[in-house]
Design an enzyme around this catalytic site. Structure first.
Site, PDB file in Angstrom:
ATOM      1  CG  ASP A 132       1.857 -15.968  11.827  1.00 19.54           C
ATOM      2  OD1 ASP A 132       1.006 -15.293  11.228  1.00 19.54           O
ATOM      3  OD2 ASP A 132       1.659 -17.137  12.204  1.00 19.54           O
ATOM      4  CG  HIS A 156      -4.009   7.369   0.491  1.00 21.77           C
ATOM      5  ND1 HIS A 156      -4.598   6.539  -0.411  1.00 21.77           N
ATOM      6  CD2 HIS A 156      -3.473   6.577   1.443  1.00 21.77           C
ATOM      7  CE1 HIS A 156      -4.445   5.298  -0.018  1.00 21.77           C
ATOM      8  NE2 HIS A 156      -3.768   5.291   1.104  1.00 21.77           N
ATOM      9  CD  GLU A 188      -2.891   1.038   2.431  1.00 22.36           C
ATOM     10  OE1 GLU A 188      -2.999  -0.018   3.084  1.00 22.36           O
ATOM     11  OE2 GLU A 188      -3.520   2.069   2.711  1.00 22.36           O
ATOM     12  CE  LYS A 246      -5.876  -1.405   5.811  1.00 26.83           C
ATOM     13  NZ  LYS A 246      -4.981  -0.576   4.959  1.00 26.83           N
TER      14      LYS A 246
HETATM   15  P1  NAD Z   1      10.322 -22.728  16.024  1.00 26.54           P
HETATM   16  O1  NAD Z   1       9.728 -23.911  16.651  1.00 26.54           O
HETATM   17  O2  NAD Z   1      10.801 -22.822  14.608  1.00 26.54           O
HETATM   18  O3  NAD Z   1      11.575 -22.187  16.887  1.00 26.54           O
HETATM   19  C1  NAD Z   1      11.515 -21.966  18.267  1.00 26.54           C
HETATM   20  C2  NAD Z   1      12.548 -22.832  18.958  1.00 26.54           C
HETATM   21  O4  NAD Z   1      13.854 -22.308  18.768  1.00 26.54           O
HETATM   22  C3  NAD Z   1      12.372 -22.856  20.457  1.00 26.54           C
HETATM   23  O5  NAD Z   1      11.384 -23.785  20.821  1.00 26.54           O
HETATM   24  C4  NAD Z   1      13.755 -23.229  20.952  1.00 26.54           C
HETATM   25  O6  NAD Z   1      13.889 -24.623  21.030  1.00 26.54           O
HETATM   26  C5  NAD Z   1      14.706 -22.731  19.849  1.00 26.54           C
HETATM   27  N1  NAD Z   1      15.541 -21.581  20.268  1.00 26.54           N
HETATM   28  C6  NAD Z   1      16.862 -21.411  20.000  1.00 26.54           C
HETATM   29  N2  NAD Z   1      17.318 -20.266  20.512  1.00 26.54           N
HETATM   30  C7  NAD Z   1      16.301 -19.653  21.124  1.00 26.54           C
HETATM   31  C8  NAD Z   1      16.143 -18.418  21.820  1.00 26.54           C
HETATM   32  N3  NAD Z   1      17.153 -17.558  21.995  1.00 26.54           N
HETATM   33  N4  NAD Z   1      14.918 -18.112  22.282  1.00 26.54           N
HETATM   34  C9  NAD Z   1      13.874 -18.935  22.114  1.00 26.54           C
HETATM   35  N5  NAD Z   1      13.966 -20.128  21.470  1.00 26.54           N
HETATM   36  C10 NAD Z   1      15.169 -20.489  20.973  1.00 26.54           C
HETATM   37  O7  NAD Z   1       9.365 -21.481  16.046  1.00 26.54           O
HETATM   38  P2  NAD Z   1       8.258 -20.995  17.059  1.00 26.54           P
HETATM   39  O8  NAD Z   1       8.651 -19.614  17.405  1.00 26.54           O
HETATM   40  O9  NAD Z   1       7.967 -21.950  18.148  1.00 26.54           O
HETATM   41  O10 NAD Z   1       6.979 -20.963  16.095  1.00 26.54           O
HETATM   42  C11 NAD Z   1       6.781 -19.931  15.173  1.00 26.54           C
HETATM   43  C12 NAD Z   1       6.031 -20.436  13.961  1.00 26.54           C
HETATM   44  O11 NAD Z   1       4.814 -21.065  14.329  1.00 26.54           O
HETATM   45  C13 NAD Z   1       5.657 -19.316  13.062  1.00 26.54           C
HETATM   46  O12 NAD Z   1       6.091 -19.641  11.758  1.00 26.54           O
HETATM   47  C14 NAD Z   1       4.117 -19.302  13.099  1.00 26.54           C
HETATM   48  O13 NAD Z   1       3.602 -18.895  11.864  1.00 26.54           O
HETATM   49  C15 NAD Z   1       3.782 -20.708  13.411  1.00 26.54           C
HETATM   50  N6  NAD Z   1       2.476 -21.026  14.034  1.00 26.54           N
HETATM   51  C16 NAD Z   1       1.619 -20.052  14.497  1.00 26.54           C
HETATM   52  C17 NAD Z   1       0.423 -20.409  15.110  1.00 26.54           C
HETATM   53  C18 NAD Z   1      -0.481 -19.320  15.625  1.00 26.54           C
HETATM   54  O14 NAD Z   1      -0.087 -18.168  15.684  1.00 26.54           O
HETATM   55  N7  NAD Z   1      -1.724 -19.621  16.036  1.00 26.54           N
HETATM   56  C19 NAD Z   1       0.101 -21.746  15.266  1.00 26.54           C
HETATM   57  C20 NAD Z   1       0.981 -22.710  14.814  1.00 26.54           C
HETATM   58  C21 NAD Z   1       2.186 -22.341  14.208  1.00 26.54           C
END
Ligand code: NAD
Length: 422
Positions: free
Chosen positions: A277, A375, A83, A261
């Site tokens: 996300d 805009h 946008e 928005k």
């Molecule tokens: P992920 O599982 O890929 O990574 C997180 C992992 O990284 C942690 O569990 C940990 O083991 C590791 N890690 C390493 N260094 C770390 C640090 N300094 N701090 C924290 N963790 C560290 O990702 P995630 O963040 O668990 O999940 C994000 C993804 O899940 C996004 O892509 C999202 O779109 C998706 N998702 C979203 C929903 C929702 O929002 N409702 C539901 C399901 C999945």
């Protein structure tokens, strides 16, 4: 013969095979296929692993929000959005905020909620007490699921249990509160919720159904604040205008939807630029805006003792810098480098500032000249491009349409024909 969209094992095909299939299905030209095959700054191999059935990519522009000073530090902010005028508006607001020192921001900490839904319980209050009594055991089991997160200083921290009344009867909802450090944490907390479910069943004798995070991340709030000097933003009348515009949004959900928005224009563009996300953040923001039972504004405004405008925002901000696409998308990594981000907390605060900047800019425009003047100039360029204008004709046609107050595809085509014949 009618074409069929039923394809078995589409995911097993190579990207080239998939492209060939859709080329035939949709009669795409070779040039069109080449256009979607181009994945921009994202390597094809990475794109192909990121989601399913990949055939290519869609590149959006990344603009840089300038003039931001946040917690005493100057920051350039990558924003990815389709946008026009969002990047310009944020930069303009940030320039005005600088006069009084820029934005100050803070963060409540990266604590996510995972929900475990328990049904078939005869005495829900008793079940709640039983779960709470075993809190330490439940947290210990959850912690075992993610040693890396524990090593990073995060992990399950607390437990809340709520009894809710539903159309299917009472339910006992356990909230696992997990510090997810630098991760958005969805996968991390979902794994924990699944792991503790059998223990909760065993403790209560009930039946667990859903085990999933809540995007209403009330324990992961980013806050930002800025003082806009009265004379810099246009004087007393503008301050009053913005206060009235904000009060309208606070009182009326119809206005609040569009008010928020605009905030999300700023927020989502940085969320996207960093590979986070956008849907998770948007769900969190809008549900937070309705937390008091009526959908309302995510920002607040007031006047300080000197008559300056003080704006603030509070919004759930579940963004990460590890995990998801934040690490795999090379452009997202560069975006983090541009902002010199070392922690998810830092990123969350920057994003809140952009949301506030965007909101201030929109309210100021609405309360003064109306949104369309600024805009339309930018929109007109898009209309000119859509009509087929290229090079310097884009600006020439856009300017003419704005001058005539006729920013329309038919006028763009007429002007294109006129100027092209000269
Ligand atoms: P992920 O599982 O890929 O990574 C997180 C992992 O990284 C942690 O569990 C940990 O083991 C590791 N890690 C390493 N260094 C770390 C640090 N300094 N701090 C924290 N963790 C560290 O990702 P995630 O963040 O668990 O999940 C994000 C993804 O899940 C996004 O892509 C999202 O779109 C998706 N998702 C979203 C929903 C929702 O929002 N409702 C539901 C399901 C999945």
């Amino acid at each position: 013969m009618e074409k069929s969209s039923e394809v078995s094992g589409f995911y097993k095909k190579s990207m080239e095979e998939r492209l060939k299939f859709i080329q035939e299905f949709a009669c795409l030209t070779d040039e069109e296929v080449a256009t979607i095959r181009n994945t921009g700054g994202l390597p094809v191999g990475t794109a192909d692993k990121m989601i399913e059935n990949v055939v290519g990519g869609l590149t959006l522009p990344m603009g840089i929000g300038v003039n931001f000073r946040i917690n005493g530090k100057d920051i350039l902010i990558p924003m990815v959005i389709e946008e026009p005028s969002v990047v310009a508006a944020a930069s303009n607001a940030a320039r005005m905020a600088r006069v009084k020192g820029g934005f100050s921001a803070d963060f409540s900490g990266p604590v996510m909620i995972a929900q475990v839904q328990l049904v078939d319980v005869d005495r829900p209050q008793e079940a709640k007490e039983k779960i709470l009594a075993r809190k330490n055991d439940i947290l210990e089991l959850a912690a075992k699921q993610d040693p890396i997160l524990i090593q990073a200083g995060g992990g399950p921290k607390d437990l809340e249990v709520r009894v809710i009344e539903t159309s299917m009867g009472p339910m006992v909802i356990t909230h696992l509160l997990v510090d997810t450090r630098d991760a958005m944490g969805a996968n991390a907390v979902n794994t924990m919720a699944e792991a503790v479910a059998p223990m909760i069943e065993q403790i209560t004798g009930g039946r667990v159904l859903l085990r999933i995070l809540s995007n209403l991340a009330v324990h992961r709030l980013a806050r930002a604040r800025a003082v806009f000097e009265r004379e810099i933003i246009g004087g007393e009348a503008v301050v009053e205008g913005i206060l009235n515009a904000w009060a309208f949004a606070e009182a009326d959900p119809f206005r609040a939807a569009t008010h928020n928005k605009g905030i999300m224009n700023g927020i989502s563009s940085v969320v996207l630029a960093t590979g986070n996300d956008t849907r998770a953040i948007e769900a969190g923001a809008h549900s937070y805006a309705a937390r008091n039972g009526r959908y309302s504004s995510l920002t607040t405004y007031e006047k300080d003792a000197d008559g300056n405008l003080v704006g603030s925002i509070e919004v759930p901000m579940a963004v990460g810098i590890v995990g998801g696409a934040t690490k795999t998308h090379p452009v997202a990594r560069i975006a983090l480098k541009i902002m010199d981000i070392q922690s998810a907390a830092q990123l969350a605060q920057i994003i809140a500032c952009v949301g506030l900047a965007q909101n201030f800019a929109a309210l100021r425009a609405l309360a003064t000249e109306g949104i369309q003047r600024g805009h339309m100039g930018l929109h007109a360029r898009n209309v000119a491009i859509s009509a087929g204008a290229q090079g310097e004709l884009v600006d020439k046609i856009a300017q003419q349409m704005v001058k005539e107050r006729k920013v329309r595809a038919d006028r763009a085509k007429e002007l294109l024909a006129e100027y092209s014949n000269k």
